[in-house]
Design a protein around this motif. Structure first.
Motif, PDB file in Angstrom:
ATOM      1  N   ALA A  50       0.700  -1.251  -0.046  1.00 53.47           N
ATOM      2  CA  ALA A  50       0.050  -0.064   0.050  1.00 53.47           C
ATOM      3  C   ALA A  50       0.919   1.256  -0.334  1.00 53.47           C
ATOM      4  N   ALA A  51       1.832   1.165   0.721  1.00 49.74           N
ATOM      5  CA  ALA A  51       2.971   2.523   0.706  1.00 49.74           C
ATOM      6  C   ALA A  51       3.457   2.594  -0.656  1.00 49.74           C
ATOM      7  N   ALA A  52       3.963   1.487  -0.906  1.00 49.59           N
ATOM      8  CA  ALA A  52       4.912   1.647  -2.169  1.00 49.59           C
ATOM      9  C   ALA A  52       3.777   2.173  -3.534  1.00 49.59           C
ATOM     10  N   ALA A  53       2.321   1.950  -3.114  1.00 45.61           N
ATOM     11  CA  ALA A  53       1.621   2.413  -4.328  1.00 45.61           C
ATOM     12  C   ALA A  53       1.446   3.829  -4.074  1.00 45.61           C
ATOM     13  N   ALA A  54       0.956   4.110  -2.894  1.00 44.52           N
ATOM     14  CA  ALA A  54       0.472   5.187  -2.746  1.00 44.52           C
ATOM     15  C   ALA A  54       1.642   6.479  -2.396  1.00 44.52           C
ATOM     16  N   GLY A  55       2.622   5.885  -2.395  1.00 47.22           N
ATOM     17  CA  GLY A  55       3.913   6.973  -2.066  1.00 47.22           C
ATOM     18  C   GLY A  55       3.754   8.245  -3.109  1.00 47.22           C
ATOM     19  N   PRO A  56       3.881   7.750  -4.415  1.00 50.01           N
ATOM     20  CA  PRO A  56       3.957   8.910  -5.350  1.00 50.01           C
ATOM     21  C   PRO A  56       2.928   9.798  -5.370  1.00 50.01           C
ATOM     22  N   GLN A  57       1.719   9.300  -4.792  1.00 51.05           N
ATOM     23  CA  GLN A  57       0.592  10.182  -4.825  1.00 51.05           C
ATOM     24  C   GLN A  57       0.321  11.033  -3.465  1.00 51.05           C
ATOM     25  N   LEU A  58       1.316  10.470  -2.545  1.00 54.75           N
ATOM     26  CA  LEU A  58       1.301  11.577  -1.063  1.00 54.75           C
ATOM     27  C   LEU A  58       2.594  12.484  -1.405  1.00 54.75           C
ATOM     28  N   GLY A  59       3.244  12.530  -2.608  1.00 50.87           N
ATOM     29  CA  GLY A  59       4.139  13.282  -2.616  1.00 50.87           C
ATOM     30  C   GLY A  59       5.457  13.064  -2.486  1.00 50.87           C
TER      31      GLY A  59
END
Length: 251
Positions: A50-59
């Motif tokens: 989840a962190a790897a997938a959402a990382g770019p979206q979180l800046g």
């Protein structure tokens, strides 16, 4: 850095489960339940995905620090350290990422020591072969830390290949050690067949935990809390010493 540190954290979780598993097997009469470790491992993996997938979206960007660089010293403080001779490059590891690396290294050493003790507790010397088999994997971790110490230069790219080679060798030696342990406990290749030859034949049936139950229980040399405190102290001391100590070396 954030992806690097979070991926390395999976190895840390694995090593912790190994250490706690062998420690429990030697000191508790009742076998440890596999449910909690299994849920912890699955949960850690899902969290990482989840962190790897959402990382770019979180800046998070290429050099965003793992855990927001918690524990990193302010830049002005670093520059004022008496031994500092150069600034850190942009790809320098953060304190959390160094901590994850060194905790994995120390945990692996703890695990190797516990497995050696487990051999003496069970009276099965084949377990010591597993400790020897883990040495290439430990050397693989040292190769990675060495590469990071020099800020991952292209001139030391061979260390990446060395790490991969040691990991392959370690996987092979650990597999051989595991086979020797299984055979010493009566396992045969025929047990790979999940179906018994007949309704009354036990062949092919797997008896959970049969090979892991020690012949005797020993008193714990140190509590889990002391072991955790020792790991934390070693990890933090080494992380700060390496990250800021190397600033006094002309690399």
């Amino acid at each position: 850095d954030w992806l690097h540190g979070s991926a390395e954290a999976l190895l840390t979780v694995t090593n912790i489960l190994i250490v706690l598993g062998f420690k429990s097997a030697m000191t508790q009469e009742e076998p440890i339940s596999v449910d909690k470790p299994r849920l912890l491992a699955i949960g850690a993996f899902i969290l990482w995905v989840a962190a790897a997938a959402a990382g770019p979206q979180l800046g998070f960007e290429g050099h965003s620090a793992f855990l927001f660089g918690a524990g990193d010293l302010p830049a002005d403080t670093v520059l004022n350290l008496p031994w500092v001779s150069h600034t850190e490059p942009v790809n320098a590891l953060s304190i959390p990422t160094w901590a994850i690396h060194f905790s994995s290294v120390f945990e692996f050493l703890f695990a190797m020591s516990l497995i050696w003790d487990f051999a003496e507790t069970t009276g099965n010397e084949k377990w010591k072969g597993l400790t020897w088999g883990m040495l290439p994997l430990h050397a693989s971790g040292i190769a990675a830390c060495t590469y990071h110490f020099f800020y991952n230069p292209s001139s030391l790219q061979f260390l990446v290949s060395t790490q991969a080679g040691l990991t392959l060798l370690g996987n092979i030696t650990v597999a051989i050690a595991a086979y020797r342990i299984a055979v010493s406990n009566g396992w045969t290749l025929s047990e790979l067949n999940p179906f018994p030859k007949s309704n009354t034949s036990p062949e092919g049936l797997v008896i959970d935990e049969a090979a892991a139950v020690p012949l005797k229980i020993t008193e714990a040399k140190e509590s889990t809390a002391i072991l955790a405190a020792k790991l934390t102290a070693l990890t933090l001391a080494t992380s700060y010493a390496v990250k800021y100590g190397e600033l006094g070396i002309d690399l």
